[in-house]
Design an enzyme around this catalytic site. Sequence first.
Site, PDB file in Angstrom:
ATOM      1  N   LYS A   1     -42.135 -48.913  15.020  1.00 22.80           N
ATOM      2  CA  LYS A   1     -42.344 -50.242  15.597  1.00 22.80           C
ATOM      3  C   LYS A   1     -43.771 -50.416  16.096  1.00 22.80           C
ATOM      4  O   LYS A   1     -44.332 -51.516  16.023  1.00 22.80           O
ATOM      5  CB  LYS A   1     -41.323 -50.490  16.708  1.00 22.80           C
ATOM      6  CG  LYS A   1     -39.877 -50.522  16.214  1.00 22.80           C
ATOM      7  CD  LYS A   1     -39.661 -51.543  15.099  1.00 22.80           C
ATOM      8  CE  LYS A   1     -38.198 -51.658  14.695  1.00 22.80           C
ATOM      9  NZ  LYS A   1     -37.964 -52.688  13.657  1.00 22.80           N
TER      10      LYS A   1
ATOM     11  N   THR B   1     -26.362 -56.335  19.229  1.00 25.94           N
ATOM     12  CA  THR B   1     -26.097 -56.237  17.792  1.00 25.94           C
ATOM     13  C   THR B   1     -25.483 -54.865  17.518  1.00 25.94           C
ATOM     14  O   THR B   1     -25.504 -53.987  18.386  1.00 25.94           O
ATOM     15  CB  THR B   1     -27.390 -56.372  16.969  1.00 25.94           C
ATOM     16  OG1 THR B   1     -28.206 -55.211  17.206  1.00 25.94           O
ATOM     17  CG2 THR B   1     -28.164 -57.633  17.343  1.00 25.94           C
TER      18      THR B   1
ATOM     19  N   TYR C   1     -38.065 -44.306  15.854  1.00 26.08           N
ATOM     20  CA  TYR C   1     -37.975 -45.766  15.901  1.00 26.08           C
ATOM     21  C   TYR C   1     -39.225 -46.359  16.541  1.00 26.08           C
ATOM     22  O   TYR C   1     -39.848 -47.273  15.998  1.00 26.08           O
ATOM     23  CB  TYR C   1     -36.724 -46.148  16.686  1.00 26.08           C
ATOM     24  CG  TYR C   1     -36.459 -47.622  16.801  1.00 26.08           C
ATOM     25  CD1 TYR C   1     -35.868 -48.327  15.755  1.00 26.08           C
ATOM     26  CD2 TYR C   1     -36.754 -48.315  17.970  1.00 26.08           C
ATOM     27  CE1 TYR C   1     -35.599 -49.682  15.870  1.00 26.08           C
ATOM     28  CE2 TYR C   1     -36.491 -49.659  18.093  1.00 26.08           C
ATOM     29  CZ  TYR C   1     -35.914 -50.345  17.042  1.00 26.08           C
ATOM     30  OH  TYR C   1     -35.641 -51.690  17.166  1.00 26.08           O
TER      31      TYR C   1
ATOM     32  N   ASP D   1     -30.083 -58.214   1.653  1.00 21.73           N
ATOM     33  CA  ASP D   1     -29.484 -57.092   2.374  1.00 21.73           C
ATOM     34  C   ASP D   1     -28.912 -56.109   1.360  1.00 21.73           C
ATOM     35  O   ASP D   1     -28.865 -56.397   0.159  1.00 21.73           O
ATOM     36  CB  ASP D   1     -28.378 -57.595   3.314  1.00 21.73           C
ATOM     37  CG  ASP D   1     -28.217 -56.723   4.559  1.00 21.73           C
ATOM     38  OD1 ASP D   1     -28.085 -55.496   4.412  1.00 21.73           O
ATOM     39  OD2 ASP D   1     -28.198 -57.286   5.675  1.00 21.73           O
TER      40      ASP D   1
END
Length: 256
Positions: free
Chosen positions: A152, A183, A148, A37
């Site tokens: 994807k 999240t 986005y 990360d």
Amino acid sequence: MGKLDGRVVLVTGGARGQGEQEARLFAAEGARVVVADVLDERGQALADEIGALYTHLDVREEDSWRHALDTAQQAYGRVDGLVNNAGILRFNSLTDTPLDEFMEVVRVNQVGCFLGVRTVAPAMADGGTIVNTASYTGLAGMAAVGAYAATKHAIVGLTRVAALELAPRGIRVNAMCPGAIDTPMSNPAALDPAADAEETAKALDGLYRKLVPLGRIGRPEEVARLALFLTSDDSSYITGQPFVIDGGWLAGVSIT
């Protein structure tokens, strides 16, 4: 016996959200996990807690990927699995999306996934696994998330091509397509000290009760269990497939 005993798995975006839960579950199932990360402090703390290895990884950069792979190989000798989880989301109509914003999403989501496959697969042990995180929006459209959704959709295509090319080595490549998952990505207020994340979560919950047939937002632990299935021998004859985990959202709209 854990389902991943003896396997070495690198999880990108592993410091929080879905990646954190994947790292936790994989470690519990016996894997030697590499948490990767850009959130160094949080990622290191997680790695220390679960007995994993942390490495800094900016998925947009080739050199950073090479460093992460070298770190994993130096520590464990090999890599058996990769979960391309890192991603970002920006809300904007297509006609209002600046090119810089669009390219930012492309570089993290799409280029990051491509670089992960290109860097890790050649060094991966035969019989390894790659799990790419796509999205419900990688199979359907959704207003206000054009950049986005474009990335994807691209990840689903990339997954299929990688599955075909890597099949002779027994490396399986699949994609997860989550719907709304609880999240920080789906509730950015959770990262804003000035925002009321609880109130925002309640509002989002009300929205998803209407949109999702199962009547709730998904949990990152549920996505982690799908990632475990696709990384373990339980899915030994599955490759090149997108797996939707969305509470029934893609199935259609309920009139009740």
